[in-house]
Design an enzyme around this catalytic site. Structure first.
Site, mmCIF file in Angstrom:
data_model
loop_
_atom_site.group_PDB
_atom_site.id
_atom_site.type_symbol
_atom_site.label_atom_id
_atom_site.label_comp_id
_atom_site.label_asym_id
_atom_site.label_seq_id
_atom_site.Cartn_x
_atom_site.Cartn_y
_atom_site.Cartn_z
ATOM 1 C CG ASP A 48 33.074 5.724 -80.373
ATOM 2 O OD1 ASP A 48 32.741 6.320 -79.343
ATOM 3 O OD2 ASP A 48 33.551 6.303 -81.359
ATOM 4 C CG ASP A 99 37.101 15.261 -82.576
ATOM 5 O OD1 ASP A 99 37.576 14.572 -81.661
ATOM 6 O OD2 ASP A 99 36.588 16.382 -82.391
ATOM 7 C CG ASP A 105 34.695 5.239 -85.939
ATOM 8 O OD1 ASP A 105 33.734 5.367 -85.168
ATOM 9 O OD2 ASP A 105 35.099 6.153 -86.679
#
Length: 338
Positions: A159, A312, A121
């Site tokens: 991601d 989230d 991330d």
């Protein structure tokens, strides 16, 4: 608009069945032990986790005489949802083995998310991951060893590719992803989908297609879209076809429909001080997981990859950290959905 950092922080929100607190994390070792008590399921298909936080919350609310809330939450607890795996270089193999063994007992196919890429991330809400490329290579090989020639669908590193397109650890990351695809595909009848973000993130389809090719898409079964996001299924299918058309092998794709029933929360600016992609209010559960009626021959499945009810990220005061079970948000999703 780049919907960044929308994925879960940890796979380890599952608890042992004897736990009294469905919001607390479990180690992969204790979670693996919980899966020794699996029983045949009522129906085949994708794996319905008998030890999920939603299942345990239903049990807890039933014990507290909250029958209506428990019944509403079954819209999540009774559905197949992916299991996320991260960290645990030495324990991940046993964890994967336990999940697949439980799924086999239930005559179901599990969906696992491999989520441990170095600099995960890119240091945002779901930061973490393996400490080095070599550690990741060991981790993914231990992950693959747990498959043991059984059926499984693997969503590879949500991601990671989209962040790489934006310049985050790109060259190293492409090589690690390509290696992971090769390792996982050699483990047996595993279906592997390399994550490709969502339609509102990387708009340069050709650039994304090139990144997927460098990440081993030719050896994978395809790519995944909309993981932990809210973009409509129709928009994802259109986007998926554009990506597929830009890649010579014309790969198929899967779509996360877990929370896209109302689409994304549109509008300018943040919401109550937090980004719109992070725990937005008023959302709905999406289409149930299915391998049929996806709306397009290149869409292999609609899946619930994000576990509905898990945060989230701590994007506003009082919100749980990424990946933590949040019963109030889960209940709101369930009660709003038909």
């Amino acid at each position: 608009m780049a919907a960044r950092a929308v994925t879960l922080a940890l796979a380890l929100t599952l608890l042992a069945s004897c736990s009294s607190d469905p919001s607390g994390p479990a180690t992969q070792t204790s979670a693996a032990a919980a899966y020794q008590n699996c029983r045949p399921a009522a129906a085949a298909g994708f794996f319905v986790d008998p030890n999920s936080a939603a299942v345990l919350q239903v049990q807890r609310w039933e014990g507290q005489q909250r029958a209506d809330d428990a019944a509403a939450l079954r819209k999540i607890a009774d559905r197949p949802v992916a299991t996320w795996t991260s960290d645990g270089v030495t324990t991940v193999g046993a964890y994967v083995d336990a999940i697949l063994s439980c799924a086999a007992t239930q005559h179901q196919v599990p969906v696992l998310v491999a989520y441990n890429i170095p600099h995960r991330d890119c240091g945002n809400f779901s930061s973490g991951g393996a400490g080095s490329p070599d550690e990741y290579k060991t981790w993914i090989r231990n992950f693959a060893a747990g498959i043991r020639k059984r059926q499984v669908t693997v969503i590879l590193e949500p991601d990671a590719v989209a962040h790489a397109v934006e310049g985050c650890e790109s060259e190293e990351r492409y090589a690690l992803l390509a290696d992971a695809v090769t390792v996982l595909k050699s483990a047996g009848p595993a279906k592997v989908y390399v994550d490709a973000g969502n339609p509102r993130w990387i708009t340069d389809v050709r650039k994304l297609a090139d990144a997927l090719q460098r990440s081993g898409i030719a050896k994978a079964d395809g790519f995944s879209l909309n993981v932990a996001n809210f973009v409509t299924t129709a928009d994802n299918i259109a986007y998926g076809r554009q990506i597929s058309d830009a890649i010579p092998s014309k790969p198929h794709f899967v779509i996360d429909t877990s929370r896209n029933g109302a689409g994304p929360l549109d509008g300018p600016g943040d919401v109550d001080g937090g980004p719109r992609w992070c725990n937005p209010p008023g959302r709905l559960l999406g289409a149930p997981p299915t391998t049929t009626n996806t709306g397009d021959p290149r869409a292999d499945a609609l899946l619930w990859i994000k576990r509905p009810g898990e945060s989230d990220g701590a994007c506003r005061p009082g919100e749980p950290a990424a990946g933590q079970w949040w019963p109030e948000y889960a209940l709101d999703l369930a009660k709003r959905s038909t």
